[in-house]
Scaffold this motif. Structure first.
Motif, PDB file in Angstrom:
ATOM      1  N   TRP A   1      78.385  27.047  24.264  1.00  0.00           N
ATOM      2  CA  TRP A   1      78.406  25.709  23.664  1.00  0.00           C
ATOM      3  C   TRP A   1      78.149  25.838  22.165  1.00  0.00           C
ATOM      4  O   TRP A   1      77.133  26.358  21.751  1.00  0.00           O
TER       5      TRP A   1
ATOM      6  N   ILE B   1      82.841  23.918  24.157  1.00  0.00           N
ATOM      7  CA  ILE B   1      82.688  25.293  24.626  1.00  0.00           C
ATOM      8  C   ILE B   1      83.678  26.196  23.884  1.00  0.00           C
ATOM      9  O   ILE B   1      84.853  25.844  23.757  1.00  0.00           O
TER      10      ILE B   1
ATOM     11  N   TYR C   1      70.979  27.754  29.323  1.00  0.00           N
ATOM     12  CA  TYR C   1      71.449  27.387  30.660  1.00  0.00           C
ATOM     13  C   TYR C   1      72.633  28.294  30.951  1.00  0.00           C
ATOM     14  O   TYR C   1      73.714  28.139  30.394  1.00  0.00           O
TER      15      TYR C   1
ATOM     16  N   ASN D   1      75.334  30.210  33.317  1.00  0.00           N
ATOM     17  CA  ASN D   1      76.094  30.070  34.563  1.00  0.00           C
ATOM     18  C   ASN D   1      75.507  29.006  35.481  1.00  0.00           C
ATOM     19  O   ASN D   1      75.284  29.226  36.673  1.00  0.00           O
ATOM     20  N   GLY D   2      75.204  27.870  34.872  1.00  0.00           N
ATOM     21  CA  GLY D   2      74.764  26.726  35.665  1.00  0.00           C
ATOM     22  C   GLY D   2      73.309  26.752  36.074  1.00  0.00           C
ATOM     23  O   GLY D   2      72.894  25.939  36.900  1.00  0.00           O
ATOM     24  N   ARG D   3      72.528  27.705  35.531  1.00  0.00           N
ATOM     25  CA  ARG D   3      71.112  27.735  35.901  1.00  0.00           C
ATOM     26  C   ARG D   3      70.233  27.989  34.676  1.00  0.00           C
ATOM     27  O   ARG D   3      70.606  28.748  33.778  1.00  0.00           O
TER      28      ARG D   3
ATOM     29  N   TYR E   1      78.838  31.371  31.311  1.00  0.00           N
ATOM     30  CA  TYR E   1      78.670  30.118  30.576  1.00  0.00           C
ATOM     31  C   TYR E   1      77.268  30.068  29.970  1.00  0.00           C
ATOM     32  O   TYR E   1      76.290  30.360  30.652  1.00  0.00           O
TER      33      TYR E   1
ATOM     34  N   GLU F   1      74.892  27.385  27.862  1.00  0.00           N
ATOM     35  CA  GLU F   1      74.786  26.020  27.337  1.00  0.00           C
ATOM     36  C   GLU F   1      73.340  25.714  26.960  1.00  0.00           C
ATOM     37  O   GLU F   1      72.421  26.367  27.431  1.00  0.00           O
ATOM     38  N   PRO F   2      73.145  24.730  26.112  1.00  0.00           N
ATOM     39  CA  PRO F   2      71.772  24.331  25.776  1.00  0.00           C
ATOM     40  C   PRO F   2      71.143  23.528  26.903  1.00  0.00           C
ATOM     41  O   PRO F   2      71.852  23.038  27.780  1.00  0.00           O
TER      42      PRO F   2
ATOM     43  N   ARG G   1      69.951  20.364  28.666  1.00  0.00           N
ATOM     44  CA  ARG G   1      70.505  19.019  28.545  1.00  0.00           C
ATOM     45  C   ARG G   1      69.496  17.988  29.003  1.00  0.00           C
ATOM     46  O   ARG G   1      69.126  17.961  30.188  1.00  0.00           O
TER      47      ARG G   1
ATOM     48  N   ASN H   1      76.233  15.922  30.259  1.00  0.00           N
ATOM     49  CA  ASN H   1      76.054  16.806  31.407  1.00  0.00           C
ATOM     50  C   ASN H   1      76.414  18.243  31.083  1.00  0.00           C
ATOM     51  O   ASN H   1      77.053  18.522  30.078  1.00  0.00           O
ATOM     52  N   TYR H   2      75.987  19.119  31.956  1.00  0.00           N
ATOM     53  CA  TYR H   2      76.385  20.511  31.791  1.00  0.00           C
ATOM     54  C   TYR H   2      77.880  20.649  32.085  1.00  0.00           C
ATOM     55  O   TYR H   2      78.419  19.976  32.966  1.00  0.00           O
ATOM     56  N   VAL H   3      78.507  21.553  31.357  1.00  0.00           N
ATOM     57  CA  VAL H   3      79.912  21.844  31.631  1.00  0.00           C
ATOM     58  C   VAL H   3      80.004  22.608  32.950  1.00  0.00           C
ATOM     59  O   VAL H   3      80.876  22.377  33.767  1.00  0.00           O
ATOM     60  N   TYR H   4      79.056  23.537  33.093  1.00  0.00           N
ATOM     61  CA  TYR H   4      79.051  24.362  34.301  1.00  0.00           C
ATOM     62  C   TYR H   4      77.653  24.269  34.894  1.00  0.00           C
ATOM     63  O   TYR H   4      76.680  24.616  34.239  1.00  0.00           O
ATOM     64  N   ASN H   5      77.578  23.784  36.119  1.00  0.00           N
ATOM     65  CA  ASN H   5      76.250  23.629  36.715  1.00  0.00           C
ATOM     66  C   ASN H   5      76.272  24.175  38.135  1.00  0.00           C
ATOM     67  O   ASN H   5      77.283  24.086  38.832  1.00  0.00           O
ATOM     68  N   ASN H   6      75.164  24.727  38.527  1.00  0.00           N
ATOM     69  CA  ASN H   6      75.098  25.342  39.853  1.00  0.00           C
ATOM     70  C   ASN H   6      73.817  24.911  40.554  1.00  0.00           C
ATOM     71  O   ASN H   6      72.935  25.729  40.823  1.00  0.00           O
TER      72      ASN H   6
END
Lengths: 254, 290, 670
Positions: free
Chosen positions: A13, A24, A74, A76-78, A103, A105-106, A108, B95-100
């Motif tokens: 991001w 992204i 953040y 890969n989604g975690r 991935y 990300e900051p 959120r 929201n997250y772009v990729y979330n698990n």
């Protein structure tokens, strides 16, 4: 441990500043040692970007040994990536495979606005602490002897476990409601468990919860995600304890 | 401080969710025990038991109080839940772009609001189908009558259709033009305008008909299969809602203890499966036995 | 030597501080709100100082470059904090803590400062417990203690392996309380880039808001620098990535002398280097040496086989292991002070016995198997099992170790992917703490009037080597129990000064200096990243101003650093702009100061023709490789005075150290 090198694709991001619209961006990064930490991999990416005369990715980090709570990605989604009980700085690239897409990300949350790229503003936590996360004792050192009040080992240990929170914000980031209950619960618990903290217990829990609500964090729905992702393994028991403390305080406060 | 804390703080809102939720769990148990009359006793006996239960549920003063508490709980639980869901949504504007999320929490725990809304819709339909008909419908409710076979003085077999009444010690009241029904269930001698008894509304018949089973040749719901499936689905949703909701309520109320919490969680899971399954099995059995 | 007046009070060592305090000037409560104080840094020293001064009623402005004061690097201290409480009844006393600290520092620290530190050590524990710091406790509910290196008593208080965290959070909570009350104004993500002097006195700072890039002027009647140490000069160290010398270096450039820069602590138990992209080293607490035994194979071929992966440490027979610390120092064994342990490890690795398969083969074992067995057996007996099975012993032993060091073991496993319960840890020394720092007098005031320096940033209490668990003690002592008195004494003359304006030429000049430097970096249009230079600097300093130094190496280092400095200013590339969050710019500004500081370190190491504590000059050792101090010529604090861009021009001032209450002796841990 034999080092291995992998090539990965990063989806990061990028956001110029708080007001800019982010997106992204995809980067290819080769020859990443599996012994590198995730942040060392990010260093490597930044070195590559600088050599291409592009702007490096901004991210918070400091101690790189899992205790300062600065790092906040953040992955890969975690929160803090795929391993549990781990901060991003202690996540190692051996958790990833050659050819992986990762991935980044900051955090959120409304209460954690993005400052730049992966950097967010977590000062809401400081303000919650300022609302009551302390014992109102002067710093004169003229208190009673440290051993004057024995504290049951069990209570002291539990207080320590709560106090082990590093304030990284993973609980908020991972909670689908962006709730800060684990952070606040840990603080409230630490003091509620110790005789020194009991004196102000009522005001503390009411004030800290009020501040938490004002900051715009969501409500707890007990999904338990925070406990799983907390790098220090802070238990949900602390939230329950805060709920008890809050009920006691709300019902009896004048 | 304390006043606003009790009413408006995030934790207080959660308390109300937990308290109303647990109360509704109790209600579910009561409701299920009643409903089970539909299958545990068969024939006229079951029908009587169920209609008596239905009467009891609508007339007992204690139950009335409880039922109002239930309505309020449902409304409060829904409104509070909706408010919390909106707030929670607002707490993460981007929201997250990729979330698990499945890596750290169960789907049930994350979908409480959706599950709850589905249950609310079900409750509305459910009440329209049964409760509203029972209480307020302008169409006259069917009255519980039953057929007795006997022999007359001449030894000929005969059948009498009788009202099932609250005062069974009196002379059975047959259905004939001499008897008229007033105010839904009151039985009067037509000629002298004297009340002779109270009949039961035949909710049993409505339920049976709704799920496809004809009692005494009454017409049935042509969409019964659809109704059964919908009902079973709704109970599945309820089950998911309870799987998280039951133990979650204890956590919210601060009742978390290393020693007891595991048992509460196990009990919650069992509760969340048994109770909705109990509800769901009823229409299925009715449908199958049609 | 008028420049260096240490202001040590007269009187018996045990009375100095008490008497001195009684005669310090005070500021009345009604005057305190008229006075502003700036605190730079929010670690143990900074947080505790800001909280204490705020509580007294001064207007305090506190600054930290992190996103929260709670993240200062004090948080990473693991093992514990010393205090002369004698709770364990093993003969501890204020004098003994004082003595151990002076001896541990190899007789290069000031007696009066160290005694004061020992005196207030007990208060620190009282204070922290009152604040709700959850120290480890025994089953009876009283505080637990453990031993640390260089002592023969148990005086170290701890909270698992996170003592620094708990103490910092305690200080942070006190600070938060003052912020909440409006008595401290907190500036997160702000970095001090210049000090402002007015008529020779410290009167304010220029700070950069790291988010907006704005340069801000802040004025005050006194400035306290508590910005930590300069270990990051080595690039690889146990310091946080952001730890830097800039605040200290800025005041040095404006007239504060910098003392003993060559005194650096290399901590013996860190996780060895793994590769070229490594960004930092991770410490394994000294407390582990309570339970772990350090060894390398006795045979070189075994060491080689281990490095090649053909042999596992467990396969080395007991008789083929060289427990070199126990062999060389039987009295203290694995608990010798840090400098001694580090050098011994280096000696073995240099001799070819290193076991780590990295470029330099540098690594030794820290083995817990003996402790696991003995504690397992003890626990079994305590549980009433008089003939426990082997498995039972191992299980209980591991459990015991986990309770004591669980988080450290977990951290080790995360980083190395090896399980230290099963196989010994691999460790090697790494840079950890800097004893040197800004020269301060007994009041902790630098040679700039009104500019005080506390914690690791000053040089005061640890001499040439710091004992384990003393850094936390010093940080909190300075902030809670020293500065509130001495700063007030200074401020007593400032009650009529009034608010200090920031629209003056002095502030203009200071801000322009900062702006020029920033613009220079941003417009440099170089080709290499800041890290490129930082890593090179680190290598020079590690190899030539590290665990062992020589005249030849130091002379070469001086040249190499000067060369590096030139290249840095010519070739460094700093992307981005000045009006945004720009981590590369922050790094460039810090590395510029670290290069100068590194230069001064080499200079200082070169002038100190002796070996003492962490400063080991190869020319000065005895037959057994132990340090040879020169108490005739070098029993002084070497304080350097800045003379402009060329660091080699700095002037050395000497503060002679007098030992009136301690007999100087060779430091012996045998």
């Amino acid at each position: 441990m034999a080092s291995k090198f992998i090539n990965i694709s990063l989806k990061v991001w990028r956001q110029k500043n708080a007001n800019a619209k982010g997106a992204i961006e995809t980067y290819k990064l080769d020859n990443v040692s599996t012994d590198s930490s995730f942040l060392e991999m990010m260093d490597q990416l930044n070195e590559q970007l600088i050599n291409e005369r592009k702007e490096p990715v901004a991210f918070d980090h400091d101690c790189r040994e899992g205790i300062c709570g600065s790092c906040s990605m953040y992955i890969n989604g975690r929160a803090h990536g795929p391993e549990t009980g781990t901060t991003t700085c202690q996540l190692h690239m051996r958790s990833f495979n050659d050819g992986d897409t990762v991935y980044v990300e900051p955090w959120r949350a409304k209460a954690f606005p993005v400052i730049k790229d992966l950097v967010v503003d977590r000062s809401a936590f400081d303000r919650i602490q300022q609302a009551g996360g302390f014992v109102s004792v002067n710093t004169s050192g003229r208190t009673m002897d440290a051993n004057a009040t024995p504290i049951p080992k069990d209570d002291a240990d539990k207080a320590f476990e709560a106090a082990a929170c590093i304030g990284c914000g993973a609980c908020v980031a991972t909670c689908k409601n962006s709730s800060a209950m684990l952070f606040v619960g840990a603080k409230v618990s630490q003091y509620a468990l110790l005789p020194q903290g009991k004196v102000e217990a009522k005001d503390r829990v009411l004030n800290m919860v009020r501040q938490m609500d004002e900051e715009g964090f969501g409500n707890c729905t007990n999904t338990g995600a925070c406990e799983v992702e907390c790098p220090k393994g802070i238990s949900l028991e602390n939230i329950a304890r805060m709920n008890r403390e809050f009920l006691k305080a709300a019902l009896s406060a004048e | 401080m304390s006043k606003s804390a009790i009413l408006s703080s995030s934790i207080a809102k959660k308390y109300w969710m937990a308290i109303t939720g647990l109360f509704l769990c109790l209600f579910l148990v009561g409701h299920l025990l009643g409903n089970l009359q539909l299958i545990f006793k068969t024939g006229e006996e079951g029908r009587r038991a169920f209609n008596e239960y239905a009467y009891f549920m609508t007339h007992n003063i204690f139950i009335k109080v409880l039922s109002y508490a239930t309505y309020i709980s449902i409304l409060f639980h829904s409104a509070d839940g909706l408010m919390l869901a909106i707030q929670n949504k607002k707490a993460r504007p981007v929201n997250y772009v990729y979330n698990n999320p499945s890596a750290n929490s169960s789907a049930a725990s994350r979908k409480m609001a959706v599950l709850g809304s589905a249950i609310l819709i079900f409750i509305v339909l459910h009440m329209a189908n049964f409760w509203w008909k029972m209480k307020y419908s302008s169409d006259p409710m069917p009255i519980h009558t039953y057929v007795v076979s006997s022999t007359d003085q001449t030894g000929q077999p005969k059948t009498d259709t009788l009202y099932y009444t609250h005062t069974p010690s009196l002379q059975p009241i047959p259905t004939n033009p001499m008897i008229v029904v007033k105010n839904g269930t009151e039985l009067y001698f037509k000629d002298v305008n004297v009340k002779v008894g109270d009949a039961y509304k035949d909710l049993h018949k409505i339920v049976m008909a709704f799920f496809g089973k004809s009692v005494n040749g009454a017409p049935t719901n042509e969409y019964a299969l659809f109704a059964v499936i919908l009902y079973v689905l709704a109970m599945a949703v309820l089950s998911f809602h309870l799987i998280h909701g039951f133990s979650s309520a204890f956590q919210t109320l601060g009742l978390n203890h290393k020693k007891y919490t595991p048992s509460i969680q196990v009990f919650g899971k069992i509760f969340a499966i048994i109770v909705p399954a109990g509800f769901a099995i009823i229409p299925v059995l009715i449908f199958l036995s049609r | 030597m008028s420049k260096l007046d240490s202001k040590i009070p007269d009187g018996h060592i045990s009375q100095k501080w008490a008497d001195y305090k009684n005669h310090l000037k005070l500021v009345a409560p009604n005057n305190r709100p008229k006075i502003d104080i700036i605190v730079v840094g929010t670690g143990l020293a900074g947080s505790s100082a800001a909280a204490s001064l705020g509580e007294m009623g001064y207007n305090v402005k506190a600054f930290c470059f992190q996103d929260s004061p709670r993240r200062a690097h004090s948080i990473a201290a693991q093992g514990g904090i010393n205090a002369a409480k004698n709770y364990q009844n093993d003969g501890d006393s204020v004098y003994r803590l004082f003595y151990d600290t002076i001896k541990g520092g190899d007789y290069r620290a000031r007696e009066a400062n160290v005694h004061r530190l020992a005196e207030v050590s007990g208060n620190i524990i009282d204070q922290c417990v009152a604040q709700g710091v959850p120290f480890a406790r025994e089953y009876g509910g009283l505080l637990d203690n453990r031993s640390f290196g260089g002592t023969q008593v148990q005086r170290t208080f701890y909270a698992a392996g996170q003592t620094g965290q708990q103490l910092l959070l305690g200080a942070y909570s006190a600070l938060s309380r003052q912020i909440g009350l409006g008595r401290v104004e907190m500036f997160n993500r702000h970095e001090m880039l210049e000090i402002v002097k007015v008529d020779g006195k410290a009167r304010g700072i220029i700070a950069r808001n790291l988010v907006t890039g704005e340069l801000e002027r802040h004025s005050a009647h006194a400035v306290i620098i508590a910005s930590g140490g300069y270990g990051n000069v080595y690039f690889l160290s146990t310091n946080a990535m952001g730890s830097n010398v800039s605040a200290a270096w800025k005041i040095h450039k404006q007239g504060a002398l910098f003392a003993n820069p060559c005194f650096v602590q290399i901590h013996p138990t860190c996780i060895p280097v793994h590769g070229a992209n490594q960004s930092k080293l991770t410490l394994m607490s000294e407390s582990l040496r309570n339970s772990g035994r350090i060894w390398v194979p006795k045979k070189k071929e075994d060491a080689a086989a281990i490095r090649e992966g053909n042999l596992k440490p467990k396969q080395i027979a007991e008789d083929d292991r060289d427990y070199f610390l126990e062999r060389r120092y039987p009295a203290f064994g694995n608990l010798v002070p840090r400098d001694v342990a580090s050098r011994a490890a280096k000696e073995r690795c240099d001799a070819g016995f290193g076991i780590e398969a990295n470029d330099t083969n540098e690594g030794v074992y820290l083995d817990f198997s003996s402790e696991i067995r003995s504690k397992g057996k003890q626990t079994a007996f305590a549980q009433g099992d008089q003939s426990p099975s082997d498995e039972k012993i191992l299980e209980l032993g591991k459990k015991w170790v986990e309770e004591k060091y669980g988080n450290l073991f977990k951290m080790y496993e995360k980083i190395t992917a090896e399980n230290p319960y099963e196989t010994p840890m691999k460790i090697y020394p790494a840079v950890h703490y800097t004893m040197g720092g800004v020269w301060v007098d007994y009041n902790l005031q630098s040679t700039i009037p009104g500019c005080f320096v506390a914690g690791e940033a000053n040089f005061s209490d640890h001499g040439a080597n710091r004992l384990g668990a003393s850094a936390l003690m010093q940080g909190l002592a300075d902030g809670y129990f020293v500065l509130p008195y001495t700063v007030s004494d200074y401020l007593a003359d400032e009650i009529r000064t009034g608010k200090i304006p920031t629209n003056t030429a002095d502030f203009d000049d200071a801000e322009n200096r900062v702006r020029d430097t920033i613009n220079k970096f941003l417009n440099n249009n170089g080709i290499k990243s800041v890290d490129h230079f930082h890593k090179r600097l680190g290598l020079i300093i590690w190899n030539k101003v590290g665990m062992s130094r020589s005249e030849k190496g130091l002379t070469a280092a001086l040249e190499e650093i000067a060369q590096l400095k030139e290249e840095f200013y010519k070739d460094v590339f700093v992307p981005g702009s000045s009006d945004e969050l720009n981590p590369e710019l922050e790094k460039a500004l810090r590395v510029a100061d670290l290069i100068d500081l590194g230069h001064l370190m080499a200079l200082d190491a070169l002038q100190r023709n002796e070996s003492c504590g962490g400063h080991f000059r190869e020319e000065y050792q005895d037959a057994e490789g132990e340090t040879l101090r020169d108490d005739e010529k070098f029993n002084f604090v070497g304080a350097w005075e800045y003379q402009g861009h060329d660091i080699t021009k700095e002037i050395l001032h000497e503060e002679k150290l007098k030992y009136d209450f301690i007999k100087i002796a060779a430091r012996n841990y045998k």
